[in-house]
Enzyme design. Structure first.
Site, short mmCIF file in Angstrom:
data_model
loop_
_atom_site.label_atom_id
_atom_site.label_comp_id
_atom_site.label_asym_id
_atom_site.label_seq_id
_atom_site.Cartn_x
_atom_site.Cartn_y
_atom_site.Cartn_z
N SER A 200 29.34 -16.63 9.96
CA SER A 200 28.47 -17.50 9.16
C SER A 200 27.38 -16.74 8.43
O SER A 200 27.03 -17.07 7.30
CB SER A 200 27.85 -18.58 10.04
N HIS A 246 22.39 -18.01 9.70
CA HIS A 246 22.57 -18.57 8.37
C HIS A 246 21.42 -18.17 7.43
O HIS A 246 21.66 -17.75 6.29
CB HIS A 246 22.67 -20.10 8.44
#
Length: 295
Positions: A200, A246
Site C-alpha cells: 500500500s 499510506h
C-alpha cells in the site's frame, strides 16, 4: 453517401490528433516532421518538441541514429514494453503471496514489526533487533486475497502510465522509495508490537506521482483525485489499516514525482536522484529514531 472532400471547410476545422494516439486531440507538432503529438509522446528537443520516430532516426542531427535515444518527459529512455517493470513487480508480489499461502509461517519472517515479543520478554525479532530487511520485504507481502487483489489492480492501473512517462529506472526508484517511506513512517508511529504488511505504501506513492504528472501534462485530474479521496476515506475509516504507510508513501510519491517531471533539463539527473536521496535520508532518520526508542 459521398466522402467529405479533403481540404473542405469541415476538414479544416477538425482538431489534430496524436499520430500514435488517435483518440487524443493535440495542438503540438513535431518540429521536424510536423506530425501532431500528444504530451505523452513529445520528446524535449533543443527547440520545441520532437516525435519519438524523428528522435530515434536521428533526422537532421548530423550523427548516427543510435546516438539519438527517445526520452520520456522525465528523461528516461522510451522502452518497447512500457509495462515491463510493472509486470515484474506484479509477479514478485504474486509469487510471495503464493509462497505465504503454501507456508503460512513464512509471513512471520517477512512482515514489518518493531520488536517482538513485548516487554518484559526479550525481543527476538523486529527492525529494532537489526532486521532492517523487513522494511523492504513487507512491501511485497500479502496474506488476504482481497488485499493483494486491490493493491495489484491499483498497481496495474497506475503503474503502466507512470512507467511509460518516467522510464523504467525512475519508475522503479519511485516505487521502492515510496514503499520504504511508508514502512518507515509505520515503524516510527505505530506500536512496536504491531505487524504490518502490503504494497500500500508504494501504491500510494504511485497515486501521488500520478497526480503530479497529470497536473504537469494538464490532464483532467478529477478521476485520480476522486480515487485518491476514496482510498483515503478507507484508510482512516477502516480498522486494521496502517494509515501511516499510506500517508508516508503518498508524501514520498508527491515529492519524488514532482522532482521527476519538473526537474530542469540541464540538471535533470542531479535534481531527480538528489531528491530521491533526500527522501531515503528521511527514511533512515525515522528508522534510526524509532530504533533508539525501542532499544
Amino acid at each position: 453517401m459521398d466522402d467529405q472532400a479533403a481540404g473542405s471547410p469541415q476538414d479544416a476545422r477538425r482538431v489534430p490528433v496524436c499520430y500514435r494516439h488517435p483518440e487524443r486531440e493535440t495542438g503540438i507538432r513535431c518540429t521536424r516532421c510536423e506530425r501532431p503529438i500528444c504530451p505523452e509522446c513529445m520528446v524535449d528537443a533543443s527547440v520545441g518538441f520532437q516525435c519519438p520516430e524523428c528522435v530515434r532516426e536521428g533526422r537532421g542531427t548530423g550523427h548516427a541514429p543510435a546516438a539519438s535515444v527517445p526520452r520520456t518527459i522525465a528523461g528516461g529512455a522510451v522502452a518497447a514494453d512500457p509495462r515491463l517493470v510493472t509486470k515484474i513487480l506484479l509477479g514478485i508480489n504474486l509469487a510471495v503471496f503464493l509462497a505465504v499461502q503454501v507456508r503460512p509461517s513464512l509471513v512471520r519472517d517477512l512482515y514489518l514489526i518493531g520488536a517482538w515479543p513485548p516487554a518484559p520478554f526479550l525481543p527476538t525479532q523486529g527492525v529494532a533487533e537489526g532486521e532492517w530487511y523487513r522494511l523492504f520485504t513487507s512491501m511485497f507481502t500479502h496474506q488476504e486475497i482481497w488485499h493483494i487483489a486491490f493493491n495489484m489492480l491499483s498497481l496495474w492501473w497506475l503503474g503502466g502510465p507512470l512507467e511509460q512517462a518516467l522510464g523504467r529506472v525512475r519508475y522503479l526508484t519511485l516505487y521502492l522509495i515510496s514503499g520504504l517511506a511508508g514502512g518507515a513512517l509505520t515503524y516510527l508511529l505505530a506500536s512496536g508490537t504491531t505487524a504490518s504488511l502490503g504494497a500500500s505504501g508504494a501504491i500510494f506513492g504511485l497515486f501521488g506521482a500520478t497526480a503530479v504528472l497529470m497536473r504537469r501534462l494538464k490532464y483532467d485530474m478529477r478521476p485520480v483525485i476522486a480515487l485518491l479521496v476514496i482510498n483515503l476515506i478507507f484508510t482512516f475509516g477502516w480498522s486494521n489499516i496502517a494509515w501511516q504507510a499510506h500517508i508516508g508513501g503518498l508524501v514520498a510519491g508527491v515529492v519524488i514525482g514532482y522532482a521527476m517531471v519538473h526537474a530542469p533539463r540541464e540538471r535533470r539527473a542531479l535534481v531527480q536522484y538528489g531528491t530521491c536521496a533526500l527522501v531515503l535520508v528521511a527514511v533512515a532518520v525515522m528508522a534510526l529514531l524509532r530504533t533508539a526508542q525501542l532499544t
